[in-house]
Design an enzyme around this catalytic site. Structure first.
Site, PDB file in Angstrom:
ATOM      1  N   GLN A  78       9.338   7.137  12.789  1.00  0.00           N
ATOM      2  CA  GLN A  78       8.016   6.601  13.371  1.00  0.00           C
ATOM      3  C   GLN A  78       7.349   7.260  11.918  1.00  0.00           C
ATOM      4  O   GLN A  78       6.475   7.855  11.963  1.00  0.00           O
ATOM      5  CB  GLN A  78       7.518   7.275  14.439  1.00  0.00           C
ATOM      6  CG  GLN A  78       6.492   6.754  15.222  1.00  0.00           C
ATOM      7  CD  GLN A  78       6.344   4.744  16.176  1.00  0.00           C
ATOM      8  OE1 GLN A  78       7.236   4.820  16.150  1.00  0.00           O
ATOM      9  NE2 GLN A  78       6.162   3.883  15.477  1.00  0.00           N
ATOM     10  N   PHE A  79       7.276   6.673  10.500  1.00  0.00           N
ATOM     11  CA  PHE A  79       6.351   7.049   9.805  1.00  0.00           C
ATOM     12  C   PHE A  79       4.805   6.662  10.074  1.00  0.00           C
ATOM     13  O   PHE A  79       4.095   7.501   9.489  1.00  0.00           O
ATOM     14  CB  PHE A  79       6.654   6.219   8.273  1.00  0.00           C
ATOM     15  CG  PHE A  79       6.539   4.823   8.036  1.00  0.00           C
ATOM     16  CD1 PHE A  79       4.925   4.492   8.052  1.00  0.00           C
ATOM     17  CD2 PHE A  79       6.547   4.147   9.133  1.00  0.00           C
ATOM     18  CE1 PHE A  79       4.932   2.715   7.529  1.00  0.00           C
ATOM     19  CE2 PHE A  79       6.651   2.199   9.281  1.00  0.00           C
ATOM     20  CZ  PHE A  79       5.296   2.022   8.359  1.00  0.00           C
ATOM     21  N   THR A  80       4.555   5.696  10.697  1.00  0.00           N
ATOM     22  CA  THR A  80       3.226   5.372  11.252  1.00  0.00           C
ATOM     23  C   THR A  80       2.093   6.534  11.478  1.00  0.00           C
ATOM     24  O   THR A  80       0.818   6.668  12.162  1.00  0.00           O
ATOM     25  CB  THR A  80       3.277   4.189  11.720  1.00  0.00           C
ATOM     26  OG1 THR A  80       3.437   4.359  13.378  1.00  0.00           O
ATOM     27  CG2 THR A  80       3.319   2.793  11.519  1.00  0.00           C
TER      28      THR A  80
END
Length: 150
Positions: A78-80
């Protein structure tokens, strides 16, 4: 590394309509990585997650870990989690590690979680368009960051 830990009764991830990973009782982990994350960060967080006492005992107190309840774990990249919203309305993800760095970190974190739990964990697919469903139990949701160990 940043992680969102959700205690779940069930969770699943689908990619293009196919279930890639699913768990019953256990944890859904949304994991984001920074370029300066180290092996030590990954080990510390895997150990903390595996030992985190957030499941209820016979008296209804959160005294048991995912290991204690023989729960399963689903790990989703989950890079966000590294979104910066300081300027404007479009988040910037400049603080998230690029794929060349984050893919090996993600894969290593999964290995360390498996070691800490003594069994395989379920995963999504790095970089894929994933549909994640969950039934949050409690709800219990905890955010941890390796930059805040102390």
């Amino acid at each position: 590394m940043r992680i969102v830990i959700q205690r779940v009764s069930q969770a699943a991830v689908e990619i293009e309509g196919n279930v890639k990973g699913q768990v019953g009782l256990g944890l859904l982990l949304l994991a984001g990585f920074a370029a300066d994350d180290t092996e030590e960060d990954l080990k510390w967080l895997a150990g903390k997650v595996a030992g985190l006492r957030i499941f209820s005992d016979a008296e209804g107190k959160m005294n048991l870990s995912v290991k204690d309840v023989d729960g399963d774990v689903l790990v989703i990249s989950q890079f966000t989690l590294y979104a910066s919203t300081k300027k404007g309305n479009r988040p910037s993800y400049i603080n998230a590690a690029p794929p060349a760095v984050s893919v090996p970190l993600y894969e290593r974190f999964v290995e360390l979680m498996e070691d800490a739990l003594g069994k395989p964990v379920q995963t999504g697919e790095f970089g894929a368009d994933m549909k994640v469903s969950l039934l949050n139990d409690g709800p219990v949701t905890i955010v941890m960051d390796t930059k805040n160990k102390e």
